[in-house]
Design an enzyme around this catalytic site. Sequence first.
Site, PDB file in Angstrom:
ATOM      1  N   GLY A 111       0.819  -1.206   0.000  1.00  0.00           N
ATOM      2  CA  GLY A 111       0.000   0.000   0.000  1.00  0.00           C
ATOM      3  C   GLY A 111       0.849   1.250   0.000  1.00  0.00           C
ATOM      4  O   GLY A 111       1.978   1.262   0.514  1.00  0.00           O
ATOM      5  N   GLN A 112       0.323   2.311  -0.619  1.00  0.00           N
ATOM      6  CA  GLN A 112       0.995   3.609  -0.626  1.00  0.00           C
ATOM      7  C   GLN A 112      -0.037   4.693  -0.406  1.00  0.00           C
ATOM      8  O   GLN A 112      -1.165   4.590  -0.875  1.00  0.00           O
ATOM      9  CB  GLN A 112       1.728   3.844  -1.949  1.00  0.00           C
ATOM     10  CG  GLN A 112       2.999   3.024  -2.090  1.00  0.00           C
ATOM     11  CD  GLN A 112       3.756   3.347  -3.362  1.00  0.00           C
ATOM     12  OE1 GLN A 112       3.163   3.521  -4.407  1.00  0.00           O
ATOM     13  NE2 GLN A 112       5.073   3.412  -3.277  1.00  0.00           N
ATOM     14  N   GLY A 113       0.354   5.756   0.320  1.00  0.00           N
ATOM     15  CA  GLY A 113      -0.563   6.850   0.595  1.00  0.00           C
ATOM     16  C   GLY A 113       0.179   8.145   0.804  1.00  0.00           C
ATOM     17  O   GLY A 113       1.380   8.255   0.539  1.00  0.00           O
ATOM     18  N   GLY A 114      -0.553   9.149   1.292  1.00  0.00           N
ATOM     19  CA  GLY A 114       0.025  10.466   1.492  1.00  0.00           C
ATOM     20  C   GLY A 114       1.101  10.483   2.543  1.00  0.00           C
ATOM     21  O   GLY A 114       2.008  11.312   2.502  1.00  0.00           O
ATOM     22  N   GLY A 117       3.095   7.661   3.507  1.00  0.00           N
ATOM     23  CA  GLY A 117       4.252   6.812   3.238  1.00  0.00           C
ATOM     24  C   GLY A 117       3.873   5.513   2.549  1.00  0.00           C
ATOM     25  O   GLY A 117       2.770   5.354   2.032  1.00  0.00           O
ATOM     26  N   THR A 118       4.824   4.554   2.556  1.00  0.00           N
ATOM     27  CA  THR A 118       4.661   3.262   1.889  1.00  0.00           C
ATOM     28  C   THR A 118       4.582   2.155   2.936  1.00  0.00           C
ATOM     29  O   THR A 118       5.318   2.181   3.923  1.00  0.00           O
ATOM     30  CB  THR A 118       5.851   3.001   0.942  1.00  0.00           C
ATOM     31  OG1 THR A 118       5.973   4.100   0.039  1.00  0.00           O
ATOM     32  CG2 THR A 118       5.649   1.722   0.152  1.00  0.00           C
ATOM     33  N   LYS A 124       5.235   0.391   8.025  1.00  0.00           N
ATOM     34  CA  LYS A 124       4.907   1.658   7.360  1.00  0.00           C
ATOM     35  C   LYS A 124       6.130   2.558   7.380  1.00  0.00           C
ATOM     36  O   LYS A 124       6.590   2.972   8.433  1.00  0.00           O
ATOM     37  CB  LYS A 124       3.736   2.325   8.081  1.00  0.00           C
ATOM     38  CG  LYS A 124       3.225   3.591   7.434  1.00  0.00           C
ATOM     39  CD  LYS A 124       2.021   4.106   8.215  1.00  0.00           C
ATOM     40  CE  LYS A 124       1.416   5.334   7.595  1.00  0.00           C
ATOM     41  NZ  LYS A 124       0.246   5.819   8.362  1.00  0.00           N
ATOM     42  N   ASP A 155     -10.307  11.277  10.161  1.00  0.00           N
ATOM     43  CA  ASP A 155     -10.101  10.862   8.764  1.00  0.00           C
ATOM     44  C   ASP A 155     -10.794   9.518   8.500  1.00  0.00           C
ATOM     45  O   ASP A 155     -10.195   8.602   7.928  1.00  0.00           O
ATOM     46  CB  ASP A 155      -8.613  10.767   8.451  1.00  0.00           C
ATOM     47  CG  ASP A 155      -8.336  10.777   6.941  1.00  0.00           C
ATOM     48  OD1 ASP A 155      -9.250  11.151   6.183  1.00  0.00           O
ATOM     49  OD2 ASP A 155      -7.228  10.413   6.526  1.00  0.00           O
TER      50      ASP A 155
END
Length: 708
Positions: free
Chosen positions: A394-397, A399-400, A415, A512
Amino acid sequence: MISTVQWLLQISLLLWLGKGLAATQGKPGCQERCGDVDIPYPFGIGSAGCYFDEWFEVTCNNSTNPPKPFLKGINLEVLNVSLDGTIRVNNPVLLSQNCSGKPSNDTQWWEGGPFSFSDTYTRFTAVGCSVLAYFVQDNTLIGGCMTFCTKDVTAAKNASCYGLACCQTQVPPGLLSFTAKLDTFSDGSADEQQPCKYAFMVDQEWFISNVPDPHTVKDMEYVPAVLDWRIYNATSNASTSNPNTSTSFCGNNTLCSTDNQTLSLTCSCLPGHEGNPYLPQGCQEYRSKNDSYNINIGISFTKGTSEIPILLRSIIAIGALGTLLLVISAWWLYKVLKRRKKIKYKKKCFIRNGGLLLEQQLSSSKGNVDKTKLFTSKELEKATDHYNENRVIGQGGQGTVYKGMLMDGRIVAVKKLKIMSDSKLEQFINEVVILCQINHRNVVKLLGCCLETEVPLLVYEFIPNGTLSEHIHGQNEEFPITWEMRLRIATEVAGALSYLHSAASVPIYHRDIKSTNILLDDKYRAKVADFGISKFVAIDQTHLTTQVQGTFGYLDPEYFQSSQFTEKSDVYSFGIVLIELLTGKKPILSTRSEEWKSLASYFILSMKKDHLSDLLDARVIKEGRKEDINEIAFLARRCINLNGKKRPTMIEVAMELERIRKCQGDFKAQENFEEIEYNTTELIGPWDVTSISTDSCLNTNASSSSDI
């Protein structure tokens, strides 16, 4: 003869020193200037050897007077290049609305390049009346501002850019790509006098000094903006003093700062030196014009003496032995210093990553701190196979996330956060401290963290079945998400949020909630994740006043307007998740007309017109009871009420969902699990409390707070 040799040596040395003093900013043989702008290396004009890579290539347009330089990779005019890591460019006015002859480009994209908008110097600015301006990245809201107009439009024109017809917001660090958007709203002002609205990225210092009236920007095609730049895919063998070797990118007498995560570096001259640190001999010792060089070289020989060769041989032998001892000593000293430097570097990373603050926060908390482990960098490198790309899940705002296996055989999710700014460091510490306080079966469990690396690492329990969003919108035919599962997941998430708001030792607002932050374990039980922007609140505190953060589509409208986040803001976001479970649609309807791009608005409209059945997911209609669907839809509608005071609390939402689940179980037992078909045209009835309550399970008191 000897005096001649002395003279030649002195001249040669002076010429060598003079060469250092005359060092240039560009590579030898390359054009260093275009018009009035200096172009220092790693930027360059001409052949490929004049610049570091294609991103740093500059073209000189000689058709103008004076000539103008342009960055070839992004086609922006260069106004100034600074070796401290910034470049000033002419950036287009991005977005306009109702402005005659103005473009309406809304996207800038520099992914893969070395440039990003400077969060220190550049501001996102909007001009016009009743403007809601914001910019998003991967459907995530990352910044925005609002403008209002007084009835005296002239007064608004002359006002500073703090909300009256002009507003600004800071750019987040490392912004490589974004899409800007403009919306309008009615604030009772005469905004028809100023129909033109537009947004742009601008150098704040230039804007303050050169734009007394923000409305004049509408006549400009470009405005100055400041970009940050770094060197990527280069190697450096030193982080303090960099020798001139083939594996070193920075020149002599430089400081080299490296970033192991992004494989980027920056160079600067040592104190007391000046010049271009990216050239081999670019940094020279600073000397004033009045300094003089006194070079005295003495050479003496004794004529007719046979002792000279013996003396020379002795000197050479002693020199060779001394050199050998010096090399051995230097090698031993290098190993000792390297070991100490590594220890010092880990300690520096620990402090920079907030280790001391985290220890202080954890020591003052009363959660399960003793179960939170500090992992070493070696442990996590081995667990993730040195952060192999095949391990990315997974990747997001922030980090990875990598899948890993610890020495004891446990499967974990690691993470790896992105480059740490002060805000991201605060989010990291915040997430660790909050997760240490939470012990709930429907909240993802934090196992520990690592602070001795360039960026912090978080270690969680591994959740194997992905996110709720993937199952709702991916439509997995092998294991579809049934009505029963949807109802159970909604109940579990509501129970977790109810715990955070009311049962935790200190109340917590998640801030969130969205379907991508709800994970599903091996038994498809819900796990609430991502507490990076969550906040503790005092028991007697009713709201938090913060900078607006969250995800577009899930964001509470009241919070967006007032910057005040309440527990009812989490309720609104959960209501959007409920609607996703009912409809199978994303929060932003890209296939609908611009008028109904919001799923929340379209859902409310469908309920008012008794057309909700057209919006529902086919599996929900097929498997769910009409009464249950009606109750869930009505509950979701209450959760997204624009007036936060009229929304239910999460305790009430959790109890209502638990009651509906129990009633569904009673109904199935009575029907002996027989499949019942419904006429979908009669699915949606009157939306009032009385009709729903009488159609639902008679035992409305079956669920109590103790059950939750």
